[in-house]
Design a protein around this motif. Sequence first.
Motif, PDB file in Angstrom:
ATOM      1  N   VAL A  86      41.258  54.338  64.622  1.00  0.00           N
ATOM      2  CA  VAL A  86      41.162  55.872  64.190  1.00  0.00           C
ATOM      3  C   VAL A  86      42.087  56.569  65.086  1.00  0.00           C
ATOM      4  N   ALA A  87      42.913  57.521  64.843  1.00  0.00           N
ATOM      5  CA  ALA A  87      43.686  58.312  65.693  1.00  0.00           C
ATOM      6  C   ALA A  87      43.511  59.842  65.386  1.00  0.00           C
ATOM      7  N   GLY A  88      42.765  60.632  66.597  1.00  0.00           N
ATOM      8  CA  GLY A  88      42.475  61.905  66.366  1.00  0.00           C
ATOM      9  C   GLY A  88      41.248  62.336  67.171  1.00  0.00           C
ATOM     10  N   CYS A  89      40.540  63.386  66.654  1.00  0.00           N
ATOM     11  CA  CYS A  89      41.254  64.576  65.777  1.00  0.00           C
ATOM     12  C   CYS A  89      42.198  65.253  66.483  1.00  0.00           C
ATOM     13  N   ASN A  90      43.731  65.395  66.220  1.00  0.00           N
ATOM     14  CA  ASN A  90      44.524  66.151  66.577  1.00  0.00           C
ATOM     15  C   ASN A  90      44.302  67.705  66.383  1.00  0.00           C
ATOM     16  N   ARG A  91      44.579  68.582  67.337  1.00  0.00           N
ATOM     17  CA  ARG A  91      44.491  69.997  67.194  1.00  0.00           C
ATOM     18  C   ARG A  91      45.719  70.429  66.609  1.00  0.00           C
ATOM     19  N   GLY A  92      45.504  70.957  65.472  1.00  0.00           N
ATOM     20  CA  GLY A  92      46.730  71.223  64.750  1.00  0.00           C
ATOM     21  C   GLY A  92      47.221  70.050  63.483  1.00  0.00           C
ATOM     22  N   SER A 123      43.668  64.850  61.649  1.00  0.00           N
ATOM     23  CA  SER A 123      44.296  66.113  62.180  1.00  0.00           C
ATOM     24  C   SER A 123      43.600  67.346  61.759  1.00  0.00           C
ATOM     25  N   MET A 124      43.654  68.525  62.361  1.00  0.00           N
ATOM     26  CA  MET A 124      42.971  69.579  61.835  1.00  0.00           C
ATOM     27  C   MET A 124      43.934  70.954  61.864  1.00  0.00           C
ATOM     28  N   TYR A 125      44.051  71.538  60.783  1.00  0.00           N
ATOM     29  CA  TYR A 125      45.086  72.679  60.533  1.00  0.00           C
ATOM     30  C   TYR A 125      44.305  73.875  61.465  1.00  0.00           C
ATOM     31  N   ILE A 126      45.028  74.625  62.225  1.00  0.00           N
ATOM     32  CA  ILE A 126      44.723  75.554  62.828  1.00  0.00           C
ATOM     33  C   ILE A 126      45.744  76.808  62.545  1.00  0.00           C
ATOM     34  N   PRO A 127      45.390  77.705  61.888  1.00  0.00           N
ATOM     35  CA  PRO A 127      46.128  78.625  61.434  1.00  0.00           C
ATOM     36  C   PRO A 127      46.872  79.563  62.350  1.00  0.00           C
ATOM     37  N   VAL A 128      48.263  79.627  62.558  1.00  0.00           N
ATOM     38  CA  VAL A 128      49.020  80.350  63.523  1.00  0.00           C
ATOM     39  C   VAL A 128      50.169  80.881  62.488  1.00  0.00           C
ATOM     40  N   ARG A 129      50.648  81.949  63.192  1.00  0.00           N
ATOM     41  CA  ARG A 129      51.747  82.771  62.652  1.00  0.00           C
ATOM     42  C   ARG A 129      52.969  82.545  63.168  1.00  0.00           C
ATOM     43  N   TRP A 211      54.842  77.233  59.210  1.00  0.00           N
ATOM     44  CA  TRP A 211      53.647  77.600  60.028  1.00  0.00           C
ATOM     45  C   TRP A 211      53.352  79.284  59.662  1.00  0.00           C
ATOM     46  N   GLU A 212      54.309  80.111  59.661  1.00  0.00           N
ATOM     47  CA  GLU A 212      54.255  81.359  59.167  1.00  0.00           C
ATOM     48  C   GLU A 212      53.685  81.438  57.895  1.00  0.00           C
ATOM     49  N   ARG A 213      54.306  80.737  56.997  1.00  0.00           N
ATOM     50  CA  ARG A 213      53.924  80.696  55.571  1.00  0.00           C
ATOM     51  C   ARG A 213      52.803  80.264  55.170  1.00  0.00           C
ATOM     52  N   MET A 214      52.314  79.244  55.979  1.00  0.00           N
ATOM     53  CA  MET A 214      50.961  78.642  55.842  1.00  0.00           C
ATOM     54  C   MET A 214      49.954  79.893  56.191  1.00  0.00           C
ATOM     55  N   ALA A 215      50.277  80.503  57.245  1.00  0.00           N
ATOM     56  CA  ALA A 215      49.056  81.386  57.713  1.00  0.00           C
ATOM     57  C   ALA A 215      48.946  82.651  56.381  1.00  0.00           C
ATOM     58  N   ASP A 216      50.169  82.783  55.848  1.00  0.00           N
ATOM     59  CA  ASP A 216      50.122  83.891  54.748  1.00  0.00           C
ATOM     60  C   ASP A 216      49.689  83.463  53.354  1.00  0.00           C
ATOM     61  N   GLY A 217      49.416  81.921  53.525  1.00  0.00           N
ATOM     62  CA  GLY A 217      49.325  81.236  52.079  1.00  0.00           C
ATOM     63  C   GLY A 217      50.418  81.347  51.144  1.00  0.00           C
ATOM     64  N   GLU A 223      51.402  71.743  43.808  1.00  0.00           N
ATOM     65  CA  GLU A 223      50.002  70.817  43.878  1.00  0.00           C
ATOM     66  C   GLU A 223      50.231  69.217  43.815  1.00  0.00           C
ATOM     67  N   GLY A 224      49.199  68.821  44.607  1.00  0.00           N
ATOM     68  CA  GLY A 224      49.241  67.435  44.890  1.00  0.00           C
ATOM     69  C   GLY A 224      49.903  67.106  46.067  1.00  0.00           C
ATOM     70  N   THR A 225      50.499  68.038  46.869  1.00  0.00           N
ATOM     71  CA  THR A 225      50.765  67.723  48.347  1.00  0.00           C
ATOM     72  C   THR A 225      49.849  68.082  49.291  1.00  0.00           C
ATOM     73  N   ASP A 226      50.035  67.541  50.697  1.00  0.00           N
ATOM     74  CA  ASP A 226      48.976  67.415  51.700  1.00  0.00           C
ATOM     75  C   ASP A 226      49.023  68.951  52.146  1.00  0.00           C
ATOM     76  N   ARG A 227      50.322  69.739  52.363  1.00  0.00           N
ATOM     77  CA  ARG A 227      50.118  71.230  52.845  1.00  0.00           C
ATOM     78  C   ARG A 227      49.272  72.159  51.950  1.00  0.00           C
ATOM     79  N   ARG A 228      49.780  71.890  50.466  1.00  0.00           N
ATOM     80  CA  ARG A 228      49.266  72.668  49.527  1.00  0.00           C
ATOM     81  C   ARG A 228      47.358  72.349  49.761  1.00  0.00           C
ATOM     82  N   ALA A 229      47.042  71.184  49.546  1.00  0.00           N
ATOM     83  CA  ALA A 229      45.394  71.015  49.704  1.00  0.00           C
ATOM     84  C   ALA A 229      45.131  71.563  50.655  1.00  0.00           C
ATOM     85  N   VAL A 230      45.428  71.602  51.936  1.00  0.00           N
ATOM     86  CA  VAL A 230      44.880  72.231  53.122  1.00  0.00           C
ATOM     87  C   VAL A 230      44.753  73.531  53.027  1.00  0.00           C
ATOM     88  N   VAL A 231      45.872  74.503  52.722  1.00  0.00           N
ATOM     89  CA  VAL A 231      45.964  75.719  52.634  1.00  0.00           C
ATOM     90  C   VAL A 231      45.051  76.257  51.677  1.00  0.00           C
TER      91      VAL A 231
END
Length: 263
Positions: A86-92, A123-129, A211-217, A223-231
């Motif tokens: 197991v690798a993690g948990c990564n910050r970001g 890993s864990m998503y940290i919202p940043v702009r 990263w900016e777009r993730m912070a804005d949502g 749908e079905g992708t990793d980034r969409r699921a986390v956001v």
Amino acid sequence: MDGPTILLTNDDGIEAAGLRAVYDGLTAVGEVVAVAPATDQSAVGRALSHEVDVAGHELGYAVEGTPADCVVAGLESLVPEADLVVAGCNRGANLGAYVLGRSGTVSAAVEATFFDVPAIATSMYIPVREDTDFTSIDDRELRYDEAVRATAYLARHADAAGVFEQCDYLNVNAPVADWGPAPLEVTRPSLEYEMTADRNGDAVTLHDRIWERMADGSIPDPEGTDRRAVVDGAVSVSPLTAPHTTEHHEALDELADGYEPTA
């Protein structure tokens, strides 16, 4: 105790709060031995050393090397009986196909697959702009509850359920725990890519606009992708295989047939 022997590593360093959180969570699953970098080794990919110094640590071993070093040293010498890495948990977060090869966290999981040992990268998503140096974030202020819960669940059940008969490793990304309870969603790595490079005199600044777009949502990921699921507030789990697989390519066969070596 009953349960698997788990080799725990990361790329943020053995003193990182994220590693400690996962360590504590996995002790209910099996025997956990940390073999992690002595210092931060973020974004080093699968960089490998020739020789590394190893020191005992209350959680296991601190290695003066990279995450890949830790996995090789761990599985070949320090914890050869390990059933799971197991690798993690990564910050970001480590989201998107283009990120996988850069991440030390994911690279540790990939390294394990070449030993035929199943692995989970968390890993864990940290919202940043803006692009952020995650080493500057004090992760002692972060809560890793959702990441730990999902990782422990998968560590306990994935192998017996036959998950690793169909994939080599799992890439897990959790939203921040402050968002509340998160469901587990099976995903695929996003193919969206928004790296830019701006020249300023003798320097070029590389910028990951996602990263900016993730912070804005407002991400472009379907749908079905990793980034969409986390956001959207879910824990993303992508079942993946080790890189550099090969397939039959007729066009390349024809090129090879037409090649004429010269003395």
